[in-house]
Design a protein around this motif. Structure first.
Motif, PDB file in Angstrom:
ATOM      1  N   SER A 205       0.707  -1.150  -0.097  1.00 28.49           N
ATOM      2  CA  SER A 205      -0.200   0.126   0.033  1.00 28.49           C
ATOM      3  C   SER A 205       0.996   1.284  -0.015  1.00 28.49           C
ATOM      4  N   ALA A 206       1.912   1.261   0.641  1.00 30.01           N
ATOM      5  CA  ALA A 206       2.757   2.516   0.964  1.00 30.01           C
ATOM      6  C   ALA A 206       3.526   2.518  -0.624  1.00 30.01           C
ATOM      7  N   ILE A 207       4.074   1.476  -1.096  1.00 25.05           N
ATOM      8  CA  ILE A 207       4.618   1.560  -2.640  1.00 25.05           C
ATOM      9  C   ILE A 207       3.773   2.023  -3.642  1.00 25.05           C
ATOM     10  N   ILE A 208       2.362   1.698  -3.519  1.00 21.85           N
ATOM     11  CA  ILE A 208       1.396   2.146  -4.313  1.00 21.85           C
ATOM     12  C   ILE A 208       1.257   3.485  -4.230  1.00 21.85           C
ATOM     13  N   GLY A 209       1.200   4.027  -3.046  1.00 23.14           N
ATOM     14  CA  GLY A 209       0.936   5.401  -2.644  1.00 23.14           C
ATOM     15  C   GLY A 209       1.948   6.544  -3.261  1.00 23.14           C
ATOM     16  N   VAL A 210       3.400   5.693  -3.165  1.00 24.30           N
ATOM     17  CA  VAL A 210       4.492   6.486  -3.751  1.00 24.30           C
ATOM     18  C   VAL A 210       4.324   6.770  -5.102  1.00 24.30           C
TER      19      VAL A 210
ATOM     20  N   CYS B  85      12.741  16.032  -5.567  1.00 26.66           N
ATOM     21  CA  CYS B  85      12.230  15.128  -4.696  1.00 26.66           C
ATOM     22  C   CYS B  85      11.527  13.715  -5.192  1.00 26.66           C
ATOM     23  N   VAL B  86      11.309  13.582  -6.440  1.00 27.71           N
ATOM     24  CA  VAL B  86      10.337  12.326  -6.813  1.00 27.71           C
ATOM     25  C   VAL B  86      11.281  11.342  -7.709  1.00 27.71           C
ATOM     26  N   GLY B  87      12.638  11.151  -7.133  1.00 29.80           N
ATOM     27  CA  GLY B  87      13.602  10.136  -7.971  1.00 29.80           C
ATOM     28  C   GLY B  87      13.589   8.704  -7.023  1.00 29.80           C
ATOM     29  N   ASN B  88      12.053   8.462  -6.726  1.00 30.77           N
ATOM     30  CA  ASN B  88      12.015   7.333  -5.736  1.00 30.77           C
ATOM     31  C   ASN B  88      11.605   6.140  -6.599  1.00 30.77           C
ATOM     32  N   SER B  89      11.673   6.172  -7.924  1.00 28.68           N
ATOM     33  CA  SER B  89      11.094   4.807  -8.579  1.00 28.68           C
ATOM     34  C   SER B  89      12.002   3.684  -8.493  1.00 28.68           C
ATOM     35  N   PRO B  90      13.556   3.740  -8.465  1.00 31.65           N
ATOM     36  CA  PRO B  90      14.346   2.767  -8.347  1.00 31.65           C
ATOM     37  C   PRO B  90      14.044   2.124  -7.205  1.00 31.65           C
ATOM     38  N   VAL B  91      13.941   3.063  -6.005  1.00 32.29           N
ATOM     39  CA  VAL B  91      13.758   2.798  -4.719  1.00 32.29           C
ATOM     40  C   VAL B  91      12.315   1.701  -4.417  1.00 32.29           C
ATOM     41  N   ALA B  92      11.566   2.344  -5.140  1.00 31.21           N
ATOM     42  CA  ALA B  92      10.255   1.479  -5.242  1.00 31.21           C
ATOM     43  C   ALA B  92      10.383   0.314  -5.793  1.00 31.21           C
ATOM     44  N   LYS B  93      10.826   0.196  -6.796  1.00 30.11           N
ATOM     45  CA  LYS B  93      11.101  -1.235  -7.562  1.00 30.11           C
ATOM     46  C   LYS B  93      11.931  -1.924  -6.512  1.00 30.11           C
ATOM     47  N   SER B  94      12.832  -1.690  -6.095  1.00 29.16           N
ATOM     48  CA  SER B  94      13.954  -2.358  -5.328  1.00 29.16           C
ATOM     49  C   SER B  94      13.175  -2.828  -4.144  1.00 29.16           C
ATOM     50  N   ALA B  95      12.362  -2.090  -3.433  1.00 30.88           N
ATOM     51  CA  ALA B  95      11.515  -2.621  -2.213  1.00 30.88           C
ATOM     52  C   ALA B  95      10.471  -3.787  -2.792  1.00 30.88           C
ATOM     53  N   VAL B  96       9.870  -3.597  -3.921  1.00 29.92           N
ATOM     54  CA  VAL B  96       9.125  -4.478  -4.307  1.00 29.92           C
ATOM     55  C   VAL B  96       9.725  -5.897  -4.484  1.00 29.92           C
ATOM     56  N   ALA B  97      10.894  -5.776  -5.481  1.00 27.98           N
ATOM     57  CA  ALA B  97      11.633  -6.889  -5.528  1.00 27.98           C
ATOM     58  C   ALA B  97      12.050  -7.628  -4.090  1.00 27.98           C
ATOM     59  N   GLU B  98      12.164  -6.926  -3.161  1.00 28.90           N
ATOM     60  CA  GLU B  98      12.929  -7.423  -2.056  1.00 28.90           C
ATOM     61  C   GLU B  98      11.806  -8.005  -1.114  1.00 28.90           C
ATOM     62  N   MET B  99      10.472  -7.886  -1.372  1.00 29.94           N
ATOM     63  CA  MET B  99       9.406  -8.364  -0.581  1.00 29.94           C
ATOM     64  C   MET B  99       8.533  -9.381  -1.509  1.00 29.94           C
ATOM     65  N   ALA B 100       8.928  -9.609  -2.648  1.00 30.00           N
ATOM     66  CA  ALA B 100       8.287 -10.693  -3.657  1.00 30.00           C
ATOM     67  C   ALA B 100       9.251 -12.109  -3.662  1.00 30.00           C
ATOM     68  N   ASP B 101       8.465 -12.972  -4.014  1.00 24.89           N
ATOM     69  CA  ASP B 101       9.562 -14.126  -4.438  1.00 24.89           C
ATOM     70  C   ASP B 101       9.054 -14.424  -5.727  1.00 24.89           C
ATOM     71  N   ASP B 102       9.669 -15.678  -6.232  1.00 25.74           N
ATOM     72  CA  ASP B 102       9.616 -15.976  -7.620  1.00 25.74           C
ATOM     73  C   ASP B 102       7.830 -16.276  -8.237  1.00 25.74           C
ATOM     74  N   SER B 103       6.991 -16.539  -7.274  1.00 24.30           N
ATOM     75  CA  SER B 103       5.847 -16.880  -7.758  1.00 24.30           C
ATOM     76  C   SER B 103       5.070 -15.621  -8.038  1.00 24.30           C
ATOM     77  N   ASN B 104       5.310 -14.647  -7.101  1.00 28.22           N
ATOM     78  CA  ASN B 104       4.423 -13.229  -7.231  1.00 28.22           C
ATOM     79  C   ASN B 104       5.330 -12.176  -7.734  1.00 28.22           C
ATOM     80  N   ARG B 105       6.467 -12.136  -8.168  1.00 29.85           N
ATOM     81  CA  ARG B 105       7.112 -11.230  -8.614  1.00 29.85           C
ATOM     82  C   ARG B 105       6.681 -10.461 -10.033  1.00 29.85           C
ATOM     83  N   PRO B 106       6.252 -11.265 -10.876  1.00 24.48           N
ATOM     84  CA  PRO B 106       5.561 -10.783 -12.153  1.00 24.48           C
ATOM     85  C   PRO B 106       4.430  -9.809 -11.752  1.00 24.48           C
TER      86      PRO B 106
END
Length: 528
Positions: free
Chosen positions: A28-33, A132-153
Motif C-alpha cells: 500500500s505504501a509503494i502504491i502510494g508513492v 524530490c521524486v527520484g524514488n522509482s528505483p527505490v520503490a522497484k527495489s522494495a517490491v523486488a525485496e518483498m516478492a518471491d519467484d511466484s508473485n514477482r511478475p
C-alpha cells in the motif's frame, strides 16, 4: 495475439509453483508513492500551455510550446540527476526513510508550484519537485525485496498500473480543476485566492493526496532492507529456493528476514551484456516517443484548429485524459496478467510497440474534423453540420454537429489504442529489465539504470517535440512538415524500437537466477 513457443515456456514456468499472496500492507505504501509521483507528473499537462501563455515573460504566442516544454523537461532533468543519489542513499539508510522523504518533498513542492505567478517561480518549483521524486528505483527495489519467484511478475506489474492510472487521474484533476473561478463560478466565484492563483486548486488537491500517502507510508510500510553491509531478502524468497541458514532464527521480524552472504561485487560494465544493452536501447526509443507524445497531446489539444490543433479548453483537455482512465484499470488488472502468462513478456512488449506506432500517425488528422467543427468546439453550436450538411444532434448538454461527435468518438478510440500500447509496452519492459538481472542482488542497479535511461528520454523528448511543434507552426510547409511533423517523429522512434525488439531473445521471459561470480566470469571471458 498469436501463440508462440516462448508463450508456452512462460505457461510451463508459471505452472511449477503456486503464487504467494501479495503483502498488501507493505504494498500500500509503494502504491502510494507511485500514485502520487504519476499524479504530480501529469497534473500540469492540461493547463501548462495556457499557464505559460499568461506569463508576461512570453511575448510570442508561437514560443509558448517551447517554454512549456522547458518546464516539463526541468522535472525530468532534476529527477535524472537525483535518481542515482536516492538509490545509493536507500542502500545505506534503508528504503523506508528515503521513500518518506520523497513524499514529504513532493507534497511541499507541488503546493508551491500552485502559487506560480511568474515563469521563473514555476521553473524553480518544478525543478525542486524533480529532485524530490527520484524514488522509482527505490520503490522497484522494495517490491523486488518483498516478492518471491511466484508473485514477482504480478507485483512488478502493479507499478506501471499505478503509474498509468495516476497519470490519467492527475491529468484529469489538472484539466477539470484549473481556473475554478471561471469554470465553477457557483462554488468559487467569490474566492480571492483562486482568482489570484488560478492553478492552485489542482495542486492543492494533489498535495493533499500526497500527504495522505505520506501518512500511509509512516504507519504501514516496514523496512525491506537490513543495512549491515550484507544483502537481505524476505524469508519467502529463501523458502522458494529451498535454502536456509543458521542466521534465520536470529531474525524474528514480521517478514522473518534472512541474511545471506555478500556476493562478490559486480560492476555496472559487467552487467551491461549485449542483451541488456539491446533492451535499454529499445526502451529508450520507446520512452522518448512516449515523452514526446505526452508533451504533444495537451499542446495539440489546446492549439487552435486553424493551426493544426483541436481548440480545446483546459477542461476539455482534462476530459481527453479521463476518457482512457477506466480502460487502464481493466487492461492492467485483468487483461495484461492473462496475456503475459499466455504469450510471455517479450511478445506483449513487441505488440505494444506495434500498437502505438499508428496512434502517432493518425492523431494529427483529427484537426481536420476540429476545423470543420470549430464553432461547436468554441461553444457556438452551429445549426447544422458544416462538412456533411446534416442537422446538429441535440443532447442534454446542447446541440453538437456530426463532426464534433465524430471527433470525440475517434479521439476516444485513439486514446484507447494509446493506453493499450502503453500498458503492454511499459509493463513488459519492467519485467524484461528485471529478468535481465543476473540475480536478485542486482535488481536495484538494473532498475536504477533503466530509470536513468528513461529520465534522459524525458529530458530530450519534450524539448524535441516542443521545438518541432513550434517550428512547424512558424513555417507554412506542406505535409509531412506541417503540424504532423512532431507526431511523425514519435512514430519513427516507436517504429525503430519495434523493429529492434525482434532481436531480443526469448530468454528475457524468465528470471536469470545466476550469481555474482558467474556474472564476473562471463564478463572476463567477453573482455578476453
Amino acid at each position: 495475439m498469436p501463440t508462440t513457443n516462448n508463450g508456452e515456456g512462460a505457461r510451463a514456468q508459471n505452472a511449477r509453483f503456486k503464487e504467494t499472496p501479495l503483502p498488501w500492507a507493505k504494498l500500500s505504501a509503494i502504491i502510494g508513492v507511485r500514485l502520487c509521483e504519476s499524479i504530480n507528473f501529469t497534473l500540469i499537462l492540461p493547463f501548462m500551455y495556457k499557464m505559460v501563455s499568461e506569463f508576461d515573460t512570453i511575448k510570442d504566442p508561437k514560443e509558448v510550446a517551447f517554454y512549456a516544454g522547458l518546464i516539463l523537461t526541468s522535472l525530468s532533468i532534476c529527477q535524472t540527476f537525483s535518481v542515482m543519489y536516492w538509490g545509493r542513499l536507500s542502500d545505506k539508510i534503508g528504503r523506508r526513510p528515503v521513500l518518506l522523504m520523497g513524499l514529504f518533498g513532493d507534497t511541499v513542492t507541488t503546493l508551491l508550484f500552485g502559487f506560480s505567478k511568474s515563469y521563473r517561480w514555476a521553473l524553480v518549483t518544478r525543478c525542486l519537485n524533480g529532485i524530490c521524486v527520484g524514488n522509482s528505483p527505490v520503490a522497484k527495489s522494495a517490491v523486488a525485496e518483498m516478492a518471491d519467484d511466484s508473485n514477482r511478475p504480478r507485483m512488478m506489474a502493479l507499478l506501471p498500473l499505478i503509474w498509468n492510472f495516476g497519470s490519467v487521474f492527475g491529468a484529469a484533476i489538472g484539466g477539470m480543476l484549473a481556473n475554478p473561478v471561471e469554470k465553477y463560478p457557483r462554488f468559487f466565484g467569490d474566492s480571492v485566492i483562486f482568482k489570484e492563483f488560478p492553478y492552485l486548486l489542482p495542486c492543492l488537491v494533489s498535495a493533499c493526496l500526497t500527504l495522505t500517502c505520506l501518512f500511509v507510508g509512516i504507519y504501514r510500510f516496514e523496512e525491506t532492507l537490513v543495512v549491515n553491509n550484507r544483502t537481505v531478502v524476505p524469508a519467502s524468497q529463501n523458502r522458494q529456493s529451498g535454502s536456509r541458514n543458521e542466521a534465520t532464527p536470529l531474525l524474528r521480524q514480521q517478514e522473518e528476514n534472512v541474511i545471506v552472504e555478500q556476493q562478490p561485487e559486480v560492476t555496472l560494465r559487467q552487467l551491461l551484456t549485449p542483451i541488456v544493452i539491446h533492451v535499454l536501447i529499445t526502451n529508450s526509443l520507446m520512452s522518448i516517443a512516449a515523452a514526446m507524445s505526452d508533451q504533444l497531446l495537451p499542446i495539440f489539444s489546446a492549439t487552435e484548429p486553424r493551426e493544426g490543433g483541436l481548440g480545446f479548453d483546459t477542461r476539455q483537455v482534462g476530459y481527453t485524459y479521463f476518457v482512457s482512465g477506466f480502460a487502464v484499470l481493466y487492461l492492467q488488472l485483468v487483461a495484461y496478467p492473462r496475456w503475459a502468462l499466455k504469450y510471455g513478456s517479450l511478445l506483449c512488449y513487441q505488440s505494444g510497440l506495434k500498437i502505438m506506432t499508428p496512434y502517432f500517425i493518425f492523431m494529427p488528422f483529427l484537426s481536420i474534423l476540429a476545423r470543420q467543427a470549430e464553432n461547436t468546439i468554441l461553444a457556438l453550436s452551429p445549426e447544422k453540420s458544416v462538412l456533411l450538411s446534416l442537422p446538429a444532434i441535440p443532447t442534454p448538454w446542447g446541440s453538437y454537429s456530426v463532426e464534433y461527435m465524430l471527433l470525440w468518438l475517434l479521439l476516444a478510440f485513439l486514446l484507447l489504442v494509446r493506453i493499450t500500447g502503453n500498458t503492454l509496452a511499459f509493463t513488459s519492459i519492467n519485467l524484461i529489465t528485471s529478468n535481465t538481472a543476473p540475480s536478485r542482488n542486482y535488481l536495484g542497479i538494473m532498475n536504477g539504470t533503466q530509470q536513468l535511461v528513461m529520465g534522459i528520454t524525458r529530458i530530450v523528448g519534450p524539448l524535441i517535440s516542443g521545438s518541432a511543434w513550434s517550428w512547424s507552426l512558424k513555417h507554412s510547409l506542406p505535409y509531412p512538415f506541417n503540424h504532423h511533423f512532431a507526431w511523425l517523429l514519435c512514430a519513427a522512434a516507436m517504429a525503430i524500437a519495434s523493429f529492434m525488439s525482434y532481436a531480443i531473445p526469448d530468454s528475457v521471459n524468465k528470471f536469470a537466477s545466476g550469481n555474482a561470480s558467474t556474472v564476473a566470469a562471463n564478463a572476463d571471458e567477453r573482455e578476453e
